[in-house]
Write a protein that holds these residues in place. Structure first.
Motif, PDB file in Angstrom:
ATOM      1  N   TRP A  94      54.003 -11.301  38.579  1.00 15.06           N
ATOM      2  CA  TRP A  94      53.752 -12.719  38.801  1.00 15.06           C
ATOM      3  C   TRP A  94      52.248 -12.985  38.855  1.00 15.06           C
ATOM      4  CZ3 TRP A  94      56.857 -10.917  43.310  1.00 15.06           C
ATOM      5  CH2 TRP A  94      58.234 -11.122  43.153  1.00 15.06           C
ATOM      6  N   ILE A  95      51.862 -14.220  38.549  1.00 18.57           N
ATOM      7  CA  ILE A  95      50.558 -14.724  38.965  1.00 18.57           C
ATOM      8  C   ILE A  95      50.785 -15.431  40.291  1.00 18.57           C
ATOM      9  CG2 ILE A  95      48.711 -16.393  38.520  1.00 18.57           C
ATOM     10  CD1 ILE A  95      48.400 -14.102  36.724  1.00 18.57           C
ATOM     11  N   ALA A  96      49.926 -15.154  41.266  1.00 21.37           N
ATOM     12  CA  ALA A  96      50.044 -15.761  42.593  1.00 21.37           C
ATOM     13  C   ALA A  96      49.060 -16.921  42.713  1.00 21.37           C
ATOM     14  CB  ALA A  96      49.760 -14.722  43.678  1.00 21.37           C
ATOM     15  N   TYR A  97      49.592 -18.113  42.979  1.00 22.39           N
ATOM     16  CA  TYR A  97      48.786 -19.323  43.144  1.00 22.39           C
ATOM     17  C   TYR A  97      48.880 -19.808  44.586  1.00 22.39           C
ATOM     18  CZ  TYR A  97      49.153 -19.593  38.008  1.00 22.39           C
ATOM     19  OH  TYR A  97      49.113 -19.333  36.658  1.00 22.39           O
ATOM     20  N   ASP A  98      47.770 -20.289  45.115  1.00 22.31           N
ATOM     21  CA  ASP A  98      47.787 -20.922  46.429  1.00 22.31           C
ATOM     22  C   ASP A  98      48.653 -22.175  46.355  1.00 22.31           C
ATOM     23  OD1 ASP A  98      46.624 -23.057  48.414  1.00 22.31           O
ATOM     24  OD2 ASP A  98      45.986 -21.114  49.195  1.00 22.31           O
ATOM     25  N   ARG A  99      49.603 -22.323  47.247  1.00 18.66           N
ATOM     26  CA  ARG A  99      50.546 -23.439  47.176  1.00 18.66           C
ATOM     27  C   ARG A  99      49.883 -24.791  47.415  1.00 18.66           C
ATOM     28  NH1 ARG A  99      55.739 -22.306  50.812  1.00 18.66           N
ATOM     29  NH2 ARG A  99      56.151 -24.437  50.082  1.00 18.66           N
ATOM     30  N   VAL A 100      48.766 -24.798  48.138  1.00 24.20           N
ATOM     31  CA  VAL A 100      48.088 -26.055  48.457  1.00 24.20           C
ATOM     32  C   VAL A 100      47.045 -26.402  47.411  1.00 24.20           C
ATOM     33  CG1 VAL A 100      46.669 -27.279  50.141  1.00 24.20           C
ATOM     34  CG2 VAL A 100      48.524 -25.768  50.920  1.00 24.20           C
ATOM     35  N   SER A 101      46.139 -25.469  47.140  1.00 23.07           N
ATOM     36  CA  SER A 101      45.014 -25.751  46.231  1.00 23.07           C
ATOM     37  C   SER A 101      45.330 -25.476  44.772  1.00 23.07           C
ATOM     38  CB  SER A 101      43.807 -24.922  46.643  1.00 23.07           C
ATOM     39  OG  SER A 101      44.035 -23.543  46.391  1.00 23.07           O
ATOM     40  N   GLY A 102      46.327 -24.640  44.501  1.00 24.92           N
ATOM     41  CA  GLY A 102      46.625 -24.236  43.139  1.00 24.92           C
ATOM     42  C   GLY A 102      45.716 -23.148  42.599  1.00 24.92           C
ATOM     43  N   GLU A 103      44.790 -22.651  43.421  1.00 20.76           N
ATOM     44  CA  GLU A 103      43.866 -21.610  42.966  1.00 20.76           C
ATOM     45  C   GLU A 103      44.606 -20.321  42.628  1.00 20.76           C
ATOM     46  OE1 GLU A 103      39.682 -21.413  44.759  1.00 20.76           O
ATOM     47  OE2 GLU A 103      40.939 -22.082  46.412  1.00 20.76           O
ATOM     48  N   VAL A 104      44.069 -19.577  41.664  1.00 21.55           N
ATOM     49  CA  VAL A 104      44.611 -18.276  41.307  1.00 21.55           C
ATOM     50  C   VAL A 104      44.167 -17.255  42.349  1.00 21.55           C
ATOM     51  CG1 VAL A 104      44.684 -16.454  39.581  1.00 21.55           C
ATOM     52  CG2 VAL A 104      44.593 -18.845  38.858  1.00 21.55           C
ATOM     53  N   VAL A 105      45.110 -16.709  43.086  1.00 18.40           N
ATOM     54  CA  VAL A 105      44.809 -15.743  44.138  1.00 18.40           C
ATOM     55  C   VAL A 105      44.811 -14.321  43.596  1.00 18.40           C
ATOM     56  CG1 VAL A 105      45.630 -14.773  46.334  1.00 18.40           C
ATOM     57  CG2 VAL A 105      45.720 -17.252  45.942  1.00 18.40           C
ATOM     58  N   GLY A 106      45.780 -14.014  42.746  1.00 10.97           N
ATOM     59  CA  GLY A 106      45.890 -12.659  42.216  1.00 10.97           C
ATOM     60  C   GLY A 106      47.122 -12.521  41.353  1.00 10.97           C
ATOM     61  N   ARG A 107      47.516 -11.295  41.136  1.00  9.49           N
ATOM     62  CA  ARG A 107      48.771 -11.022  40.437  1.00  9.49           C
ATOM     63  C   ARG A 107      49.445  -9.859  41.137  1.00  9.49           C
ATOM     64  NH1 ARG A 107      48.774  -6.219  39.865  1.00  9.49           N
ATOM     65  NH2 ARG A 107      47.515  -5.020  38.396  1.00  9.49           N
ATOM     66  N   GLY A 108      50.751  -9.799  40.998  1.00  9.98           N
ATOM     67  CA  GLY A 108      51.476  -8.718  41.653  1.00  9.98           C
ATOM     68  C   GLY A 108      52.954  -8.813  41.349  1.00  9.98           C
ATOM     69  N   GLY A 109      53.690  -7.919  41.951  1.00  9.50           N
ATOM     70  CA  GLY A 109      55.121  -7.913  41.730  1.00  9.50           C
ATOM     71  C   GLY A 109      55.595  -6.563  41.252  1.00  9.50           C
ATOM     72  N   LEU A 110      56.614  -6.576  40.397  1.00  9.03           N
ATOM     73  CA  LEU A 110      57.352  -5.383  40.037  1.00  9.03           C
ATOM     74  C   LEU A 110      57.311  -5.120  38.542  1.00  9.03           C
ATOM     75  CD1 LEU A 110      60.247  -6.782  42.094  1.00  9.03           C
ATOM     76  CD2 LEU A 110      59.173  -4.619  42.759  1.00  9.03           C
ATOM     77  N   SER A 111      57.653  -3.913  38.159  1.00 12.33           N
ATOM     78  CA  SER A 111      57.842  -3.606  36.747  1.00 12.33           C
ATOM     79  C   SER A 111      58.748  -2.393  36.632  1.00 12.33           C
ATOM     80  CB  SER A 111      56.509  -3.347  36.046  1.00 12.33           C
ATOM     81  OG  SER A 111      55.801  -2.294  36.662  1.00 12.33           O
ATOM     82  N   ARG A 112      59.477  -2.347  35.534  1.00 12.33           N
ATOM     83  CA  ARG A 112      60.273  -1.160  35.247  1.00 12.33           C
ATOM     84  C   ARG A 112      59.356  -0.091  34.664  1.00 12.33           C
ATOM     85  NH1 ARG A 112      65.466  -2.294  36.308  1.00 12.33           N
ATOM     86  NH2 ARG A 112      66.142  -4.468  36.058  1.00 12.33           N
ATOM     87  N   TRP A 158      59.907  -9.501  31.123  1.00 12.65           N
ATOM     88  CA  TRP A 158      60.714 -10.495  31.844  1.00 12.65           C
ATOM     89  C   TRP A 158      61.961 -10.849  31.042  1.00 12.65           C
ATOM     90  CZ3 TRP A 158      60.958 -11.948  36.666  1.00 12.65           C
ATOM     91  CH2 TRP A 158      59.827 -11.868  37.486  1.00 12.65           C
ATOM     92  N   ARG A 159      61.800 -10.999  29.753  1.00 13.99           N
ATOM     93  CA  ARG A 159      62.916 -11.387  28.891  1.00 13.99           C
ATOM     94  C   ARG A 159      63.978 -10.304  28.785  1.00 13.99           C
ATOM     95  NH1 ARG A 159      62.375 -12.325  22.356  1.00 13.99           N
ATOM     96  NH2 ARG A 159      64.598 -12.737  21.924  1.00 13.99           N
ATOM     97  N   PHE A 160      63.565  -9.064  28.538  1.00 15.58           N
ATOM     98  CA  PHE A 160      64.514  -7.993  28.274  1.00 15.58           C
ATOM     99  C   PHE A 160      64.943  -7.225  29.535  1.00 15.58           C
ATOM    100  CE2 PHE A 160      62.327  -8.348  24.093  1.00 15.58           C
ATOM    101  CZ  PHE A 160      63.438  -8.725  23.346  1.00 15.58           C
ATOM    102  N   HIS A 161      64.024  -7.068  30.481  1.00 18.29           N
ATOM    103  CA  HIS A 161      64.314  -6.259  31.671  1.00 18.29           C
ATOM    104  C   HIS A 161      64.511  -7.088  32.927  1.00 18.29           C
ATOM    105  CE1 HIS A 161      62.271  -2.493  29.719  1.00 18.29           C
ATOM    106  NE2 HIS A 161      63.508  -2.664  29.311  1.00 18.29           N
ATOM    107  N   GLY A 162      64.257  -8.390  32.841  1.00 20.77           N
ATOM    108  CA  GLY A 162      64.506  -9.269  33.978  1.00 20.77           C
ATOM    109  C   GLY A 162      63.506  -9.171  35.103  1.00 20.77           C
ATOM    110  N   VAL A 163      62.357  -8.550  34.848  1.00 22.69           N
ATOM    111  CA  VAL A 163      61.373  -8.393  35.914  1.00 22.69           C
ATOM    112  C   VAL A 163      60.027  -7.977  35.327  1.00 22.69           C
ATOM    113  CG1 VAL A 163      61.901  -5.937  36.302  1.00 22.69           C
ATOM    114  CG2 VAL A 163      60.983  -7.319  38.182  1.00 22.69           C
ATOM    115  N   HIS A 164      58.972  -8.412  35.937  1.00 22.57           N
ATOM    116  CA  HIS A 164      57.612  -7.904  35.720  1.00 22.57           C
ATOM    117  C   HIS A 164      56.708  -8.611  36.730  1.00 22.57           C
ATOM    118  CE1 HIS A 164      54.282  -5.858  33.837  1.00 22.57           C
ATOM    119  NE2 HIS A 164      55.151  -5.192  33.082  1.00 22.57           N
TER     120      HIS A 164
END
Length: 220
Positions: A61-79, A53-59
């Motif tokens: 995410w942890i996905a949290y439920d917006r209402v409960s705050g529970e950890v749903v999963g992880r996902g997103g992008l990477s170089r 994230w610091r050097f490449h600007g992307v990697h």
């Protein structure tokens, strides 16, 4: 960043426990590991992701439920590293100079500058509710609308039919197969030459805000 149901937070050391919660879930680790990862391994991964994230600007995410705050999963992008393994992807991208170009910052590793890999992993109790597609669409929006890359690719072992269905659902197109380290259907443990299905979406084919699932907004 937020979506209709999720808050997506860049992974860093402070998220290590939540990353472990995802990666140690029975629905997740069997696709990636020979055994359940330890909290220490999750801490190392979280630190590595923070560096990207610091050097490449992307990697990821942890996905949290917006209402409960529970950890749903992880996902997103990477170089992806500029190496022979990821060089197999060149066959599925346009024969243009941007495909092989390296990112200007060569830390924490030499990475491709103009295309990214996308992925997702959900805790078992949250599967089957469309969260993977929601994370995937958010990743595509971030890749094309924020970072302005030329292409996004996604790879999964051939028999991971759930993940392949998500790729198609979010508009990615099957391109072919590569061979890399991973799990093989019916074989115990990781193998060096597991078949991986590859899907691709080029920027010119990105439908942007017309994609279902609602807009993606920066987290405030």
């Amino acid at each position: 960043m937020v979506t209709a149901r999720l808050r997506l937070e860049p992974v860093g050391p402070a998220n290590a426990a939540d990353l472990w919660l995802v990666h140690s879930d029975d629905a997740v680790w069997r696709w990636y590991e020979n055994g359940r990862p330890s909290p220490e391994q999750a801490q190392q991964r979280a630190t590595s992701m923070a560096d990207s994230w610091r050097f490449h600007g992307v990697h990821k995410w942890i996905a949290y439920d917006r209402v409960s705050g529970e950890v749903v999963g992880r996902g997103g992008l990477s170089r992806t590293p500029v190496d022979d393994d990821w060089g197999q992807i060149y066959a599925f991208l346009p024969a243009e100079p941007w495909v092989r170009a390296a990112h200007r910052i060569r830390r924490p590793f030499v990475a491709h500058a103009n295309w990214l890999e996308i992925g997702w992993a959900l805790r078992g109790e949250f599967r089957g509710r469309g969260y993977a597609s929601e994370i995937g669409r958010a990743g595509l929006a971030f890749a094309f609308d924020v970072l302005g890359v030329q292409a996004v690719v996604s790879c999964t072992v051939r028999h991971n039919v759930r993940s392949r269905a998500v790729m198609e659902r979010i508009g990615m197109r099957y391109a072919g197969e590569i061979r890399s380290r991973g799990m093989v259907d019916g074989v115990e443990g990781e193998q060096d030459d597991a078949p991986h299905a590859v899907c691709v979406l080029l920027q010119r084919d990105w439908p942007g805000s017309r994609a279902p699932g609602g807009p993606v907004r920066p987290l405030r």
